[in-house]
Write a protein that holds these residues in place. Structure first.
Motif, PDB file in Angstrom:
ATOM      1  N   LYS B  83      10.077   1.140   4.635  1.00  0.00           N
ATOM      2  CA  LYS B  83      10.970   0.086   5.133  1.00  0.00           C
ATOM      3  C   LYS B  83      10.237  -0.861   6.080  1.00  0.00           C
ATOM      4  O   LYS B  83      10.715  -1.952   6.351  1.00  0.00           O
ATOM      5  N   MET B  84       9.104  -0.428   6.603  1.00  0.00           N
ATOM      6  CA  MET B  84       8.394  -1.241   7.586  1.00  0.00           C
ATOM      7  C   MET B  84       7.936  -2.565   6.998  1.00  0.00           C
ATOM      8  O   MET B  84       7.580  -2.658   5.821  1.00  0.00           O
ATOM      9  N   GLN B  85       7.917  -3.574   7.872  1.00  0.00           N
ATOM     10  CA  GLN B  85       7.531  -4.914   7.420  1.00  0.00           C
ATOM     11  C   GLN B  85       6.041  -4.949   7.052  1.00  0.00           C
ATOM     12  O   GLN B  85       5.219  -4.382   7.763  1.00  0.00           O
ATOM     13  N   GLY B  86       5.756  -5.590   5.940  1.00  0.00           N
ATOM     14  CA  GLY B  86       4.358  -5.785   5.566  1.00  0.00           C
ATOM     15  C   GLY B  86       3.731  -4.616   4.830  1.00  0.00           C
ATOM     16  O   GLY B  86       2.582  -4.682   4.409  1.00  0.00           O
ATOM     17  N   VAL B  87       4.485  -3.535   4.676  1.00  0.00           N
ATOM     18  CA  VAL B  87       3.918  -2.381   3.972  1.00  0.00           C
ATOM     19  C   VAL B  87       4.060  -2.572   2.467  1.00  0.00           C
ATOM     20  O   VAL B  87       5.127  -2.898   1.971  1.00  0.00           O
ATOM     21  N   GLU B  88       2.961  -2.391   1.761  1.00  0.00           N
ATOM     22  CA  GLU B  88       2.998  -2.612   0.318  1.00  0.00           C
ATOM     23  C   GLU B  88       3.312  -1.317  -0.421  1.00  0.00           C
ATOM     24  O   GLU B  88       4.177  -1.274  -1.278  1.00  0.00           O
ATOM     25  N   SER B  89       2.578  -0.249  -0.083  1.00  0.00           N
ATOM     26  CA  SER B  89       2.831   1.014  -0.758  1.00  0.00           C
ATOM     27  C   SER B  89       2.564   2.177   0.191  1.00  0.00           C
ATOM     28  O   SER B  89       1.804   2.045   1.144  1.00  0.00           O
ATOM     29  N   VAL B  90       3.215   3.262  -0.113  1.00  0.00           N
ATOM     30  CA  VAL B  90       3.014   4.475   0.682  1.00  0.00           C
ATOM     31  C   VAL B  90       2.809   5.623  -0.287  1.00  0.00           C
ATOM     32  O   VAL B  90       3.602   5.818  -1.206  1.00  0.00           O
ATOM     33  N   THR B  91       1.725   6.343  -0.118  1.00  0.00           N
ATOM     34  CA  THR B  91       1.464   7.485  -0.997  1.00  0.00           C
ATOM     35  C   THR B  91       1.331   8.732  -0.137  1.00  0.00           C
ATOM     36  O   THR B  91       0.589   8.743   0.847  1.00  0.00           O
ATOM     37  N   PHE B  92       2.034   9.745  -0.564  1.00  0.00           N
ATOM     38  CA  PHE B  92       1.935  11.006   0.159  1.00  0.00           C
ATOM     39  C   PHE B  92       0.767  11.817  -0.392  1.00  0.00           C
ATOM     40  O   PHE B  92       0.621  11.965  -1.605  1.00  0.00           O
ATOM     41  N   VAL B  93      -0.087  12.273   0.512  1.00  0.00           N
ATOM     42  CA  VAL B  93      -1.217  13.098   0.078  1.00  0.00           C
ATOM     43  C   VAL B  93      -1.063  14.473   0.723  1.00  0.00           C
ATOM     44  O   VAL B  93      -1.352  14.648   1.914  1.00  0.00           O
ATOM     45  N   PRO B  94      -0.601  15.471  -0.042  1.00  0.00           N
ATOM     46  CA  PRO B  94      -0.471  16.810   0.510  1.00  0.00           C
ATOM     47  C   PRO B  94      -1.838  17.384   0.854  1.00  0.00           C
ATOM     48  O   PRO B  94      -2.845  16.964   0.274  1.00  0.00           O
ATOM     49  N   LYS B  95      -1.890  18.302   1.785  1.00  0.00           N
ATOM     50  CA  LYS B  95      -3.179  18.810   2.252  1.00  0.00           C
ATOM     51  C   LYS B  95      -4.004  19.432   1.127  1.00  0.00           C
ATOM     52  O   LYS B  95      -5.226  19.348   1.114  1.00  0.00           O
ATOM     53  N   GLU B  96      -3.326  20.037   0.115  1.00  0.00           N
ATOM     54  CA  GLU B  96      -4.056  20.650  -1.001  1.00  0.00           C
ATOM     55  C   GLU B  96      -4.837  19.585  -1.773  1.00  0.00           C
ATOM     56  O   GLU B  96      -5.994  19.772  -2.156  1.00  0.00           O
ATOM     57  N   GLU B  97      -4.148  18.450  -1.996  1.00  0.00           N
ATOM     58  CA  GLU B  97      -4.798  17.374  -2.750  1.00  0.00           C
ATOM     59  C   GLU B  97      -5.970  16.808  -1.947  1.00  0.00           C
ATOM     60  O   GLU B  97      -7.031  16.496  -2.498  1.00  0.00           O
ATOM     61  N   ALA B  98      -5.752  16.695  -0.631  1.00  0.00           N
ATOM     62  CA  ALA B  98      -6.821  16.183   0.224  1.00  0.00           C
ATOM     63  C   ALA B  98      -8.057  17.060   0.119  1.00  0.00           C
ATOM     64  O   ALA B  98      -9.189  16.595   0.058  1.00  0.00           O
TER      65      ALA B  98
END
Lengths: 228, 295
Positions: B83-98
């Motif tokens: 919802k924040m202004q100017g944010v294009e995309s948000v991706t969740f990276v779980p610790k396992e994937e990291a």
């Protein structure tokens, strides 16, 4: 064969080498070019194979317009001519056979023809048994005969020789002239610049004398005309 | 062109190389050195480019979450972030994937992670990209204030300096490559000039008996190309070993640098160096023979 109409040659430094020269040389003629050193003989000779470009006039050699000819056609003009120099100009690291074959190699003649023609001209100049020799193993006369063989191996219509006997003793010179005579007898036109009075007087061929860039004498059967 | 002519050309080239053997060796060596330097700069510039590109695509904020922050809360946070202004995309990276990504990055050295005994010290995170990368500073500050956020990282100031540096290196590199190409050309032209000079009588005779200029020129052009080829082959071999060695060193110490992998990159570089060497050899000799053809 050779036609000059009002040919002038002025070098860049302003020296007039040839002045209003008119000459006609027909097929099969044998022509001596005589005159003092610096009279214009060399310029005359060099124009024929376009090492020197005339300043004005008309010059045709073998039916080709030498003056208006584009540079890329010059090699084809030269293939119809055989040129011989006083200093032979053979390649020291090539044998007699290779020196002669070289002239056919550079015009991309077929290899079978090459062998036949080279052997043929070696017979004409009498050097068949020396074909493996290098130029420094030959006498001056023999080297000049190799140069003649190279000049005629592509059957040129005209042979142009600039003082071919200039470095040779009289006996050897006569050997060279005999070869020229037989080449001429087979129909080849020969233009030869020379200082050799004995030869010119004895041969009784056409003589063109040049002095100060002008033709002062043109006789069908002349002598040398100068005291040596 | 006839086969016998081609044979003649090839024979001429090798005779000439043999005749001037020390000169030829010296020229080939000099060509190899300048092409090697040329190749090194080519690779440096290309790697710089790659780094800039990867940095550009990485203009994003890494939002690391507190360790005790639950996945449910994280889902709520994701909605807030979007919802924040100017944010294009948000991706969740779980610790396992990291962890997987980290392993991938380490490559051959992922055995190092065995020391961790299957525990995962990495936190869950979000990758936030912005519509305008310039806004990264304010956005990161705002995000950091949100509940559950450990920290929000971005590499903007580093990046700006890097852009300046890479631009400089790029300009300098291209200028240097140009100069090196000219030097190579000059070296080859000079060597060929010597062989041409040694054979000027032969050239004059060829002209008198009616050889065309190209017939005379070809053996020399081929000779230049052979020298360029030999020089560039030597340069390529050294370049390949050097690049392999350098990248190995860099992976050992600075594993995060996004270097271009050896293959197929090295093949392209080799190709460029070899073709460049041959073209410069050909041009160099064509230039130096010009004067001797005027008979």
């Amino acid at each position: 064969m050779i036609h000059m109409n009002d040919v002038m040659k002025v070098y860049d430094n302003g020296a007039v080498a040839l002045n209003h020269v008119n000459v006609d040389i027909k097929k099969g003629e044998f022509v001596f070019l005589v005159g003092p050193s610096g009279a214009g003989k060399s310029t005359f000779i060099k124009m024929l194979f376009r090492e020197v470009l005339p300043s004005s006039g008309i010059l045709t050699v073998n039916g080709r317009d030498v003056i208006r000819m584009p540079n890329r056609e010059v090699p084809y003009l030269r293939r119809s001519l055989g040129v011989i120099f006083q200093d032979y100009r053979l390649l020291p690291d090539k044998t007699v056979y290779e020196n002669i074959a070289f002239a056919m190699q550079v015009i991309e003649a077929p290899r079978r023809m090459m062998q036949r023609n080279v052997n043929n001209v070696l017979d004409i100049v009498g050097l068949r048994d020396k074909y493996k020799c290098f130029p420094n193993q030959l006498s001056g006369g023999e080297q000049q005969r190799v140069a003649i063989a190279r000049a005629i191996v592509n059957s040129p219509a005209i042979v142009i020789a600039d003082e071919p006997t200039g470095n040779l003793d009289p006996d050897t010179s006569w050997g060279i002239m005999d070869i020229f005579k037989s080449i001429n007898a087979s129909g080849t036109t020969i233009v030869m610049a020379t200082h050799d009075k004995t030869i010119v007087d004895a041969m009784q061929k056409r003589v063109i004398a040049i002095e100060n860039g002008e033709i002062v004498r043109d006789e069908a059967r002349g002598g040398y005309g100068y005291e040596n | 062109m006839k086969i016998s002519t081609l044979e003649y050309f090839i024979r001429e080239v090798f005779n000439s190389l043999k005749r001037n053997n020390w000169m030829s060796v010296a020229s080939i060596g000099t060509v190899a050195v300048s092409l090697f330097i040329f190749g090194m700069f080519l690779m440096l510039v290309m790697n710089m480019n790659k780094m800039v590109e990867s940095l550009e695509s990485q203009v994003q904020i890494k939002v690391y979450l507190e360790e005790d922050f639950s996945r449910d809360d994280a889902r709520d946070l994701e909605v807030d972030l979007k919802k924040m202004q100017g944010v294009e995309s948000v991706t969740f990276v779980p610790k396992e994937e990291a962890m997987e990504k980290f392993k991938e990055r380490l490559g051959d050295q992922k055995t190092l992670l065995e020391a961790l005994d299957e525990t995962n010290p990495l936190p869950d995170s979000f990758e936030v990209t912005l519509v305008q990368p310039e806004m990264v500073k304010t956005a990161a500050e705002n995000i950091e204030r949100l509940e559950g956020v450990e920290m929000a990282k971005y590499g903007q100031d580093v990046m700006e300096h890097l852009f300046d540096i890479t631009r400089l290196i790029r300009i300098f590199g291209f200028a240097l490559m140009f100069v090196l190409a000219l030097a190579t050309l000059f070296i080859i032209a000079n060597t060929i000039r010597l062989t041409v000079f040694a054979r000027r009588k032969e050239i004059a005779i060829m002209k008198y008996v009616g050889a065309t200029d190209w017939f005379i020129r070809w053996p020399f052009v081929l000779e230049g190309m052979v020298m360029g080829l030999l020089g560039s082959l030597i340069a390529s071999v050294i370049l390949r070993f050097s690049y392999a060695g350098i990248t190995a060193k860099i992976y050992n110490t600075l594993a995060f640098l996004p270097l271009i992998p050896e293959y197929p990159f090295l093949n392209y570089v080799t190709l460029v160096v070899i073709i460049g060497g041959m073209i410069m050899g050909a041009i160099g000799s064509a230039v130096s023979i010009k004067r001797f053809l005027k008979v």
